[in-house]
Design a protein around this motif. Structure first.
Motif, PDB file in Angstrom:
ATOM      1  N   ILE A 125       0.512  50.360  34.618  1.00  0.00           N
ATOM      2  CA  ILE A 125       1.730  50.155  33.843  1.00  0.00           C
ATOM      3  C   ILE A 125       2.226  48.726  34.008  1.00  0.00           C
ATOM      4  CG2 ILE A 125       2.417  52.583  33.915  1.00  0.00           C
ATOM      5  CD1 ILE A 125       4.406  51.876  36.087  1.00  0.00           C
ATOM      6  N   ALA A 126       2.854  48.236  32.957  1.00  0.00           N
ATOM      7  CA  ALA A 126       3.408  46.889  32.979  1.00  0.00           C
ATOM      8  C   ALA A 126       4.655  46.884  32.115  1.00  0.00           C
ATOM      9  CB  ALA A 126       2.400  45.879  32.458  1.00  0.00           C
ATOM     10  N   VAL A 127       5.559  45.993  32.440  1.00  0.00           N
ATOM     11  CA  VAL A 127       6.752  45.811  31.623  1.00  0.00           C
ATOM     12  C   VAL A 127       6.882  44.334  31.294  1.00  0.00           C
ATOM     13  CG1 VAL A 127       8.218  45.688  33.680  1.00  0.00           C
ATOM     14  CG2 VAL A 127       9.236  46.219  31.466  1.00  0.00           C
ATOM     15  N   THR A 128       7.238  44.030  30.062  1.00  0.00           N
ATOM     16  CA  THR A 128       7.482  42.662  29.641  1.00  0.00           C
ATOM     17  C   THR A 128       8.916  42.532  29.162  1.00  0.00           C
ATOM     18  OG1 THR A 128       6.716  43.161  27.396  1.00  0.00           O
ATOM     19  CG2 THR A 128       5.076  42.337  28.958  1.00  0.00           C
ATOM     20  N   LEU A 129       9.483  41.357  29.346  1.00  0.00           N
ATOM     21  CA  LEU A 129      10.875  41.104  28.980  1.00  0.00           C
ATOM     22  C   LEU A 129      10.969  39.802  28.201  1.00  0.00           C
ATOM     23  CD1 LEU A 129      13.971  41.569  29.237  1.00  0.00           C
ATOM     24  CD2 LEU A 129      13.842  40.342  31.431  1.00  0.00           C
ATOM     25  N   ASN A 130      11.652  39.869  27.073  1.00  0.00           N
ATOM     26  CA  ASN A 130      11.933  38.676  26.273  1.00  0.00           C
ATOM     27  C   ASN A 130      13.452  38.561  26.173  1.00  0.00           C
ATOM     28  OD1 ASN A 130      12.524  36.868  24.153  1.00  0.00           O
ATOM     29  ND2 ASN A 130      10.528  37.239  23.211  1.00  0.00           N
ATOM     30  N   LYS A 131      14.033  37.720  27.011  1.00  0.00           N
ATOM     31  CA  LYS A 131      15.490  37.619  27.064  1.00  0.00           C
ATOM     32  C   LYS A 131      16.062  36.981  25.806  1.00  0.00           C
ATOM     33  CE  LYS A 131      18.240  37.592  30.199  1.00  0.00           C
ATOM     34  NZ  LYS A 131      19.263  37.220  31.175  1.00  0.00           N
ATOM     35  N   THR A 132      15.316  36.069  25.214  1.00  0.00           N
ATOM     36  CA  THR A 132      15.803  35.401  24.003  1.00  0.00           C
ATOM     37  C   THR A 132      15.980  36.413  22.877  1.00  0.00           C
ATOM     38  OG1 THR A 132      14.666  33.377  24.656  1.00  0.00           O
ATOM     39  CG2 THR A 132      15.324  33.588  22.335  1.00  0.00           C
ATOM     40  N   ALA A 133      14.976  37.280  22.729  1.00  0.00           N
ATOM     41  CA  ALA A 133      15.008  38.278  21.669  1.00  0.00           C
ATOM     42  C   ALA A 133      15.731  39.551  22.105  1.00  0.00           C
ATOM     43  CB  ALA A 133      13.584  38.614  21.233  1.00  0.00           C
ATOM     44  N   LYS A 134      16.060  39.650  23.383  1.00  0.00           N
ATOM     45  CA  LYS A 134      16.716  40.821  23.954  1.00  0.00           C
ATOM     46  C   LYS A 134      15.908  42.087  23.718  1.00  0.00           C
ATOM     47  CE  LYS A 134      20.865  39.800  22.251  1.00  0.00           C
ATOM     48  NZ  LYS A 134      22.308  39.849  21.942  1.00  0.00           N
TER      49      LYS A 134
END
Lengths: 118, 114
Positions: B62-71
């Protein structure tokens, strides 16, 4: 064996009656929470408490009441004012603050209480 | 206040394929994003989380990705197995008051077909 315990697991109530759901934890957690789970709506926050003798309303507090007289206990009362009380109720607890990496903010859930109003 | 939207509501994949679940959040101050797994008849349990100072985190399959700019943030499950079948919830929290008051998405029911 540390954990969080909810009771009863199943509860039936007649319309117009108040009912209290029990939640007890021996994890030494500061914060405790009550969530309501309905199909297709995820987990919605009813009330939460960060310390003893203090609690705050969540997103759907109307028709519910809580108390936090002891660190270990956070009972939820579903009152007759709650218009659609039939649901699955989940209690959870967590540490309040990160302290030297001791905690992660993880919520530990009980097994839930299913309330049905007849 | 914070609002978290989660898609899709149901997802069916063949065993061995990958599964991706996506969430968007509204409060730019949110900085903690956990994922919980709830198997049928059981309590939700944390499977992975990510904080806003990183863009990706992995734990075995499992992996999680985060794009703070795009929320938005996503859960990726590779080489799916039947025991991955469950309801998955994303959540977001603004830790300014240190309460970890989480706002959950509506859930994704994942079915892994053998």
């Amino acid at each position: 064996d540390g954990g969080i315990t909810q009771s009863p697991k199943y509860l039936f109530r007649k319309e117009g009656q108040n009912v209290t759901l029990s939640c007890e934890q021996n994890l030494n957690h500061d914060a405790m929470y009550w969530y309501r789970q309905d199909p297709g709506q995820g987990l919605r926050l009813i009330y939460y408490s960060q310390i003893v003798n203090d609690f705050q309303k969540g997103d759907i507090a109307e028709g519910y009441s809580v108390s936090r007289e002891k660190k270990e206990s956070f009972p939820l009362t579903v009152t007759s004012a709650q218009k659609n009380p039939t649901a699955f109720y989940l209690c959870a607890s967590s540490f309040h603050r990160i302290a030297g990496g001791r905690n992660t903010g993880e919520l530990f859930f009980g097994e839930g209480s299913r309330l049905t109003v007849l | 206040g914070e609002n978290v939207e989660q898609h899709p509501s149901t997802l069916s994949v063949q065993e061995g394929d990958s599964a991706v679940i996506k969430c968007t959040y509204s409060d730019s101050a949110s900085n903690y994003f956990p994922w919980y797994k709830q198997e049928l008849g059981k309590r939700p349990q944390l499977i992975i989380d990510i904080r806003s100072n990183v863009g990706e985190k992995k734990d075995q399959r499992i992996a999680v990705t985060l794009n703070k700019t795009a929320k938005h943030f996503s859960l990726h499950i590779t080489e799916t197995q039947p025991e991955d079948s469950a309801v998955y919830f994303c959540a977001a929290s603004n830790r300014v008051d240190s309460s970890y008051k989480l706002i959950f998405g509506s859930g994704t029911r994942l079915l892994v077909r053998p």
